[in-house]
Each structure stands twice: as structure tokens, then as C-alpha cells.
Design a protein around this motif. Structure first.
Motif, short mmCIF file in Angstrom:
data_model
loop_
_atom_site.label_atom_id
_atom_site.label_comp_id
_atom_site.label_asym_id
_atom_site.label_seq_id
_atom_site.Cartn_x
_atom_site.Cartn_y
_atom_site.Cartn_z
N GLU A 259 0.83 -1.21 0.00
CA GLU A 259 0.00 0.00 0.00
C GLU A 259 0.86 1.26 0.00
O GLU A 259 0.54 2.24 -0.67
CB GLU A 259 -0.92 -0.02 1.22
CG GLU A 259 -2.05 0.99 1.17
CD GLU A 259 -3.12 0.61 0.16
OE1 GLU A 259 -3.62 1.55 -0.50
OE2 GLU A 259 -3.46 -0.57 0.01
N VAL B 97 -3.21 1.45 -10.65
CA VAL B 97 -3.59 0.41 -9.70
C VAL B 97 -4.92 -0.23 -10.10
O VAL B 97 -5.14 -1.42 -9.86
CB VAL B 97 -3.69 1.02 -8.27
CG1 VAL B 97 -4.34 0.05 -7.29
CG2 VAL B 97 -2.30 1.43 -7.79
N VAL C 268 1.48 2.71 -9.31
CA VAL C 268 2.70 2.19 -8.71
C VAL C 268 3.79 2.26 -9.77
O VAL C 268 3.51 2.20 -10.98
CB VAL C 268 2.56 0.74 -8.19
CG1 VAL C 268 1.64 0.70 -6.99
CG2 VAL C 268 2.11 -0.20 -9.28
N GLN D 252 4.45 10.13 -1.15
CA GLN D 252 3.93 9.37 -2.29
C GLN D 252 2.82 10.12 -3.03
O GLN D 252 1.86 9.52 -3.50
CB GLN D 252 3.43 7.99 -1.85
CG GLN D 252 4.53 7.07 -1.37
CD GLN D 252 5.49 6.68 -2.50
OE1 GLN D 252 6.54 7.31 -2.67
NE2 GLN D 252 5.13 5.68 -3.26
N GLU E 39 -4.34 6.57 -8.74
CA GLU E 39 -3.37 5.75 -8.01
C GLU E 39 -2.51 4.93 -8.97
O GLU E 39 -3.05 4.19 -9.81
CB GLU E 39 -4.08 4.81 -7.03
CG GLU E 39 -4.87 5.54 -5.96
CD GLU E 39 -5.54 4.59 -4.99
OE1 GLU E 39 -5.75 5.00 -3.84
OE2 GLU E 39 -5.85 3.44 -5.36
N VAL F 249 2.04 2.90 -3.38
CA VAL F 249 1.10 3.56 -4.28
C VAL F 249 1.34 5.07 -4.26
O VAL F 249 1.43 5.68 -3.20
CB VAL F 249 -0.36 3.25 -3.86
CG1 VAL F 249 -1.36 4.03 -4.72
CG2 VAL F 249 -0.62 1.75 -3.95
#
Length: 149
Positions: free
Chosen positions: A15, A51, A35, A120, A33, A18
């Protein structure tokens, strides 16, 4: 959590990996979102994978690996949006357009992706009044001076 990716199939990500784009990305405003997954063992190329949508993935790289003189200022809005307090928290990526042959691959230096590594949060910054364009050759023998294309 597990996500379905365009290039790697199902992948488990944490998590905290992200990256949240509060306003999405131009052209993908609904995708908030992502990654960032390494593509190669050398860690030069990455997939910025949505995501939630397997088909939404951008190939990105650190532009400074290819364009040593690349520079721009972060505006106050970007600093505020991403809550950037220290330069060392900032990661910069450029979206690549892969071409055949690979020597024709280009980087978008006009719209860098900025990530605050400490929280992030990310944003694709659109540079205006800049010599940078959306296509700069990354390959050796290409345009190595980002200001001259």
C-alpha cells in the motif's frame, strides 16, 4: 494487495508504494493511483502502472540519465499540491515513447512527472515557456542537449 498490470501480469504491491495523483494525469484524469515498477534489472526503465486499470501503464525513466543539462523550476502550486519541503524528496520522471528501432525512442521533457517520495504524492507538470518538447531522442547519438532540439 495484488494488482493486474499491463506488462507483468498480477503483481503484489505494498500500500505504501502507491503514488497518489490528486488530479490524475492529463488524458487519464480518472486514474489517481499508480505504482512504479522497475522494468529492467539496471533500474533505468520503469512502468508507471495504474492500480485500477491494467491497460493504463506508461513507460518512464529518470530524464537526468539521458539529459544531463535538463532543468526547470517547480512552481509554488506544485510545491503546495505535493507538500514538497526538501529537494531530496523529489523524484522526476519522463514519459517515454518507445519506438522501433529503440534508438528512435523519445522522452517527453515538456511534461515531467514529479513525485514527492516522502508522502507518495505525484503530479504531471506541464512546462510552459520552455525549450523542452514532447519528443527528445534518448539514445546515444541522439540529441544529448535537451535545450537544442
Amino acid at each position: 494487495m495484488n494488482i493486474n498490470t499491463k506488462y507483468f501480469g498480477e503483481v503484489e504491491v505494498k500500500e505504501e508504494e502507491v503514488v497518489i495523483f490528486p488530479n490524475g494525469l492529463p488524458g487519464f484524469e480518472e486514474e489517481l493511483e499508480f505504482v512504479i515498477l522497475p522494468i529492467d534489472e539496471g533500474g533505468i526503465y520503469h512502468s508507471m502502472q495504474s492500480v485500477h486499470k491494467e491497460e493504463v501503464s506508461l513507460v518512464i525513466a529518470n530524464p537526468y540519465l539521458f539529459f544531463k543539462n535538463y532543468e526547470f523550476e517547480l512552481d509554488d502550486q506544485t510545491l503546495d499540491t505535493l507538500h514538497i519541503e526538501r529537494p531530496e524528496d523529489v523524484a522526476v520522471f519522463s514519459v517515454l515513447t518507445l519506438r522501433e528501432p529503440f534508438s528512435d525512442t523519445t522522452a517527453n521533457l515538456q511534461a515531467p512527472i514529479i513525485v514527492n517520495k516522502s508522502n507518495q504524492k505525484g503530479k504531471q507538470l506541464i512546462l510552459t515557456n520552455t525549450p523542452y518538447m514532447t519528443r527528445h531522442l534518448i539514445a546515444e547519438g541522439g540529441d544529448t542537449d535537451a535545450h537544442t532540439e
